[in-house]
Design an enzyme around this catalytic site. Structure first.
Site, PDB file in Angstrom:
ATOM      1  N   ARG A 121       0.844  -1.205   0.000  1.00 48.85           N
ATOM      2  CA  ARG A 121       0.000   0.000   0.000  1.00 48.85           C
ATOM      3  C   ARG A 121       0.875   1.249   0.000  1.00 48.85           C
ATOM      4  NH1 ARG A 121      -2.012   1.424   6.085  1.00 48.85           N
ATOM      5  NH2 ARG A 121      -0.477   0.188   7.202  1.00 48.85           N
ATOM      6  N   SER A 124      -5.484   4.937   5.462  1.00 51.34           N
ATOM      7  CA  SER A 124      -5.008   3.556   5.414  1.00 51.34           C
ATOM      8  C   SER A 124      -4.618   3.106   4.018  1.00 51.34           C
ATOM      9  CB  SER A 124      -6.090   2.619   5.969  1.00 51.34           C
ATOM     10  OG  SER A 124      -6.389   2.947   7.311  1.00 51.34           O
ATOM     11  N   GLU A 135     -19.360   2.501  -0.530  1.00 51.80           N
ATOM     12  CA  GLU A 135     -18.564   1.872  -1.577  1.00 51.80           C
ATOM     13  C   GLU A 135     -19.332   1.721  -2.877  1.00 51.80           C
ATOM     14  OE1 GLU A 135     -18.934   0.680   1.529  1.00 51.80           O
ATOM     15  OE2 GLU A 135     -16.969   1.213   2.359  1.00 51.80           O
ATOM     16  N   PHE A 158     -14.074  -4.286   1.738  1.00 47.92           N
ATOM     17  CA  PHE A 158     -15.214  -3.386   1.530  1.00 47.92           C
ATOM     18  C   PHE A 158     -15.449  -3.109   0.045  1.00 47.92           C
ATOM     19  CE2 PHE A 158     -13.650  -1.773   5.835  1.00 47.92           C
ATOM     20  CZ  PHE A 158     -14.389  -2.729   6.513  1.00 47.92           C
ATOM     21  N   HIS A 218      -5.299  -3.860   2.344  1.00 48.40           N
ATOM     22  CA  HIS A 218      -5.562  -4.664   3.542  1.00 48.40           C
ATOM     23  C   HIS A 218      -6.184  -6.014   3.192  1.00 48.40           C
ATOM     24  CE1 HIS A 218      -4.724  -0.788   5.189  1.00 48.40           C
ATOM     25  NE2 HIS A 218      -4.977  -1.127   6.435  1.00 48.40           N
ATOM     26  N   ASP A 247      -7.405  -6.941  13.092  1.00 47.92           N
ATOM     27  CA  ASP A 247      -8.813  -6.611  12.886  1.00 47.92           C
ATOM     28  C   ASP A 247      -9.679  -7.856  12.706  1.00 47.92           C
ATOM     29  OD1 ASP A 247      -8.533  -3.922  13.219  1.00 47.92           O
ATOM     30  OD2 ASP A 247      -8.306  -3.478  11.089  1.00 47.92           O
ATOM     31  N   ARG A 277      -1.446  -4.484   3.938  1.00 46.26           N
ATOM     32  CA  ARG A 277      -1.131  -3.507   4.971  1.00 46.26           C
ATOM     33  C   ARG A 277       0.271  -3.702   5.540  1.00 46.26           C
ATOM     34  NH1 ARG A 277      -1.891  -4.483  10.637  1.00 46.26           N
ATOM     35  NH2 ARG A 277      -2.101  -2.576  11.865  1.00 46.26           N
TER      36      ARG A 277
END
Lengths: 310, 345
Positions: A8, A35, A56, A81, A106, A114, A164
Site C-alpha cells: 500500500r 489507510s 462503496e 469493503f 488490507h 482486525d 497492509r
C-alpha cells in the site's frame, strides 16, 4: 531483501510519482484514505481527490462516471469493503471497460488484528469471475509503485490487491518494469515450481532456499497478474519441473491455485499442491504470526514441495 | 399514505457548505431557487420559451412557438407509444409499463434540453442522459430510432440474439450513456459525469432518469447525499408511476415523502404531471435557471394510457403481449391493427 515496505505504501508513492508525470487521473477514497495511502495523494493534490464517505457502491459507480469522461480513476478502499460495491464494479466498470482501478488494500489474513471481518480471502475468486477485469496482486512496494503507471496508461479496468503489512522488497526500483499479464521468474530451477502472488512471493523464495539446502532446485515465479494468467509460463514450468506448488494468502478455492489448476488440468496435467487458507475465515492476531498459524512459512512450504516430488 | 407533496425547495439546505476542497458545480445561487408551490398542487406555472431549444432530426424545434411544438410532441408521443407496444410484442418480452410512463419527459428532454448529436454520439461535450431505469428501454430505443442514433429496425433487433438492442439499455447502443439493468446505480454514475465536466471545464448537462421503485436502493441515497454535499450540477427525474415489479410501490416499500427526503439531502425539487407537456415545460424553465442538484418528480401512470396495462397491480411491468393484447393496445392508442405489420420472435 532487508528493506521492508508494504505494497500500500508502494502504491501511495506511485500515485505521487505518477502525478508528477501526468495531470489527468483522479484518486477516490471512501473514508479510508489514511489507510489506503490515497491520503498521501490527497495532501498534495486535493483538487483531484474525491472522498465519497463510507459508501462503496457510490464510490465505484461514481468512479465509472468520471472515467467515462476520459480520466483514469484509482478508487481505493479496503479489499473486503470493495466487495460491498462488487456489483457496481461489475456493471459500471467491468462491463463497459472503464479505466478504473479498483484498489483493495488490507487484503488477506496478513491484515492481522482486525480479524476475519477485515481479512478478505475471497476477493480474487470474486473478481476473477468478472470478464474484462484484470486481477493483480503485486509482490512488493516497488512493483505496486510501478503498476500505477501501467494501470493509468492502459484503458482496461483492474482490481489491484494490496496489503497492509510491510514485506521484503524483492525488486530493484531502478531497473524494474512491470508487465501486466506476464509471470516473473525470480529463480530458475528444475525440480519443482513455486508460484505465488503478493506477500507470499517472498515466503516461497524462502522455501526455495530451504529446498536448496536439501539439494532440491526450485523455480520461483511471481505471478502478480492472476488474470489474465500467464498460461504459457504455467505450462512451460510444468513441462520443465514436473511439479507445481501455488501459495497465496487467499482461500484455496478460486484464487491463484485454482487458476493454475484450471490451466494444467486442461493443457498439461501435472502433480500440484495449493497452499492457502483452507476454506475457513481468518482470526485476529499479528499478521506475521498468522502466517505461522496457517503454515505460510518457508519451512512448511518446502515440506509441501518435497511431498510433491517424492 | 402521504398525499402528493408540492415542490418546496429548501434554500438553506441547497446552499450548505461543501466538504470538498474544490467545490463542484457552479455554486448554488439562492436567488435562482424555484418558487414555492401550494401544497398538494401540481406544477402548472405560466410557460415561457425555453432558452435551450435544440434541433434534432425528425422533430423541428426551431420553428413555431411553444404551443405549436407541444402539439407536435403530443402527436409524436402517441407514435412513440405505438413503437413501444410493437417492440415488446415483436420481441415477445420486455418492459412496456415503465416505458409508457416515460414518454413525455423523455420527448421533452430530447427535443428541448439535450445537446446530443446522432452524427457524433460520443462527443465529449454532449449532454449526458443516464437512463438508470434501463429495463424500460423500449421508449429509449424508440426515441433513438426516431432521431437516427440507431439505424436498425427495433422490431427486429430488440432482445434478439445478435440484435443491436439488448434487453436493458447499454452503451453498446449509440446514444445510450449508461450500462443499465441493475437498479440504483445511475445517480452515482451521473454524479461522476458531472464531476468530469468540472474537472475538464466543460459545460455539458447531466440528467439521470430513475424509477420510483428504484429509490428503494441504498445506492440512490448515497448518491443523493454526495450530490447534495458536493453541490453537483445534476438533474434527476424520478418517474413516479407508483408501481414496481410485483405490486404498487405503496404496498411494497413506500418511498414518500420523496420530495422532503431529497430536500433534506440538499436538492431542489419540482413536481409535475409527467404526462403534461405544459407542466414539464414550465418546470424546466425554472430548472434551467438554477444549478446544483435538482429533482423533478414526474407523476405518471404506468402503462398509460392502455387500460388493461394500467389495471395491473404492477402496471404491466414486464411480459409478452398476446395477439389480443397487442391489438387492443393499438386500438386504444388510436391505430388500426389491420394497418400494422409486426413479426413476432
Amino acid at each position: 531483501m532487508s528493506e521492508k515496505i508494504s505494497t500500500r505504501n508502494g502504491f501511495g508513492n506511485g500515485l505521487l510519482r505518477e502525478a508528477e508525470e501526468r495531470e489527468d487521473f483522479i484518486v477516490m477514497d471512501a473514508d479510508l484514505a489514511k489507510s489506503t495511502r490515497g491520503g498521501w495523494f490527497r495532501d498534495e493534490y486535493p483538487e483531484r481527490w474525491i472522498n465519497t464517505g463510507i459508501s462503496e457502491q457510490d464510490l465505484f459507480a461514481t468512479a465509472a462516471g468520471i472515467a467515462e469522461t476520459g480520466r483514469p480513476v484509482f478508487a481505493n478502499t479496503f479489499a473486503i469493503f470493495s466487495e460491498r460495491g462488487f456489483e457496481q464494479v461489475r456493471q459500471q466498470i467491468a462491463r463497459p471497460k472503464r479505466n478504473v482501478t479498483v484498489v483493495g488494500s488490507h487484503a488477506g489474513v496478513i491484515t492481522g488484528e482486525d480479524g476475519p471481518s477485515a481479512q478478505t480471502i475471497e476477493d480474487i475468486s470474486a473478481y476473477r469471475g468478472l470478464p474484462n477485469l484484470r486481477v493483480i496482486s503485486p509482490a512488493d512496494a516497488v512493483e505496486a509503485n510501478a503498476l500505477v503507471t501501467a494501470l493509468a496508461d492502459d484503458d482496461d479496468p483492474a482490481y489491484l490487491r494490496l496489503i497492509r503489512e510491510s514485506v521484503p522488497v524483492i525488486h530493484d526500483e531502478d531497473e524494474y518494469e512491470p508487465e501486466i499479464g506476464k509471470g516473473e521468474i525470480l529463480r530458475e530451477g528444475e525440480d519443482v515450481t513455486l508460484i505465488a502472488h503478493g506477500a507470499m512471493v517472498h515466503v516461497v523464495q524462502e522455501a526455495a532456499e530451504v529446498l536448496a539446502d536439501d539439494g532440491i532446485d526450485a523455480r520461483v515465479i511471481n505471478m502478480s497478474t492472476i488474470k489474465p494468467l500467464d498460461e504459457e509460463l504455467v505450462v512451460e514450468s510444468a513441462e520443465k519441473t514436473g511439479a507445481i506448488l501455488t501459495a497465496e494468502d487467499h482461500n484455496i478455492y478460486g484464487g491463484l491455485g485454482s487458476a493454475v489448476a484450471e490451466v494444467l488440468s486442461e493443457q498439461h496435467p501435472t502433480p500440484m499442491k495449493r497452499i492457502g487458507v483452507e476454506d475457513e475465515f481468518g482470526t485476529s492476531g499479528n499478521g506475521l504470526d498468522l502466517y505461522e498459524y496457517y503454515g505460510f512459512t518457508g519451512e512448511e512450504i518446502a515440506e509441501a514441495a518435497k511431498g510433491l516430488i517424492a | 399514505m402521504n398525499a402528493p407533496r408540492s415542490a418546496v425547495p429548501n434554500r438553506e439546505n441547497s446552499t450548505s457548505s461543501r466538504g470538498c476542497e474544490k467545490p463542484f458545480g457552479n455554486g448554488h445561487d439562492p436567488s435562482l431557487s424555484p418558487v414555492s408551490m401550494p401544497n398538494g398542487k401540481l406544477f402548472t406555472a405560466e410557460m415561457g420559451n425555453s432558452q435551450r431549444v435544440k434541433s434534432l432530426p425528425g422533430i423541428s424545434t426551431s420553428d413555431g412557438d411553444l404551443d405549436e411544438r407541444i402539439e407536435q410532441y403530443r402527436q409524436t408521443a402517441t407514435e412513440v407509444r405505438r413503437d413501444i407496444v410493437e417492440m415488446v410484442y415483436a420481441a415477445q418480452s420486455g418492459h412496456p409499463g415503465g416505458s409508457l410512463s416515460a414518454v413525455e419527459y423523455l420527448l421533452w428532454l430530447y427535443n428541448e434540453e439535450l445537446n446530443v448529436d446522432p452524427e457524433n454520439p460520443d462527443d465529449p461535450d454532449r449532454d449526458r442522459l443516464v437512463y438508470s431505469k434501463g429495463h424500460a428501454c423500449p421508449v429509449l430505443y424508440a426515441l433513438l430510432d426516431r432521431y437516427d442514433f440507431v439505424d436498425v429496425d427495433p422490431n427486429e433487433e430488440f432482445r434478439r440474439l445478435g440484435g443491436a438492442l439488448p434487453g436493458h439499455s447499454s452503451p453498446k447502443v449509440p446514444g445510450v450513456e449508461f450500462p443499465s439493468g441493475s437498479l440504483g446505480q445511475g445517480l452515482s454514475y451521473a454524479n461522476g459525469q458531472s464531476m468530469g465536466a468540472d474537472f475538464d471545464d466543460r459545460d455539458y448537462d447531466v440528467y439521470a432518469i430513475l424509477g420510483d421503485g428504484e429509490t428503494q436502493e441504498g445506492n440512490i441515497w448515497e448518491a443523493a447525499m454526495s450530490a447534495g454535499e458536493k453541490g453537483l450540477d445534476v438533474v434527476a427525474i424520478v418517474d413516479r408511476n407508483k408501481k414496481q415489479n410485483d405490486l404498487p410501490v405503496a404496498e411494497t416499500m413506500e418511498i414518500d415523502p420523496l420530495d422532503e427526503k431529497f430536500e433534506a439531502f440538499g436538492w431542489d425539487v419540482w413536481e409535475v404531471d409527467g404526462h403534461d407537456f405544459e407542466s414539464i415545460a414550465a418546470a424546466f424553465e425554472e430548472i434551467n435557471e438554477t444549478d446544483g442538484p435538482r429533482l423533478l418528480i414526474a407523476n405518471t401512470v404506468k402503462g398509460h394510457p392502455i387500460d388493461f396495462m394500467e389495471a395491473q397491480p404492477n402496471g404491466y411491468h414486464a411480459g409478452a403481449l398476446t395477439d389480443d393484447e397487442f391489438e387492443t393496445a393499438l386500438e386504444e392508442l388510436g391505430f388500426d391493427p389491420a394497418t400494422v405489420e409486426v413479426t413476432t420472435k
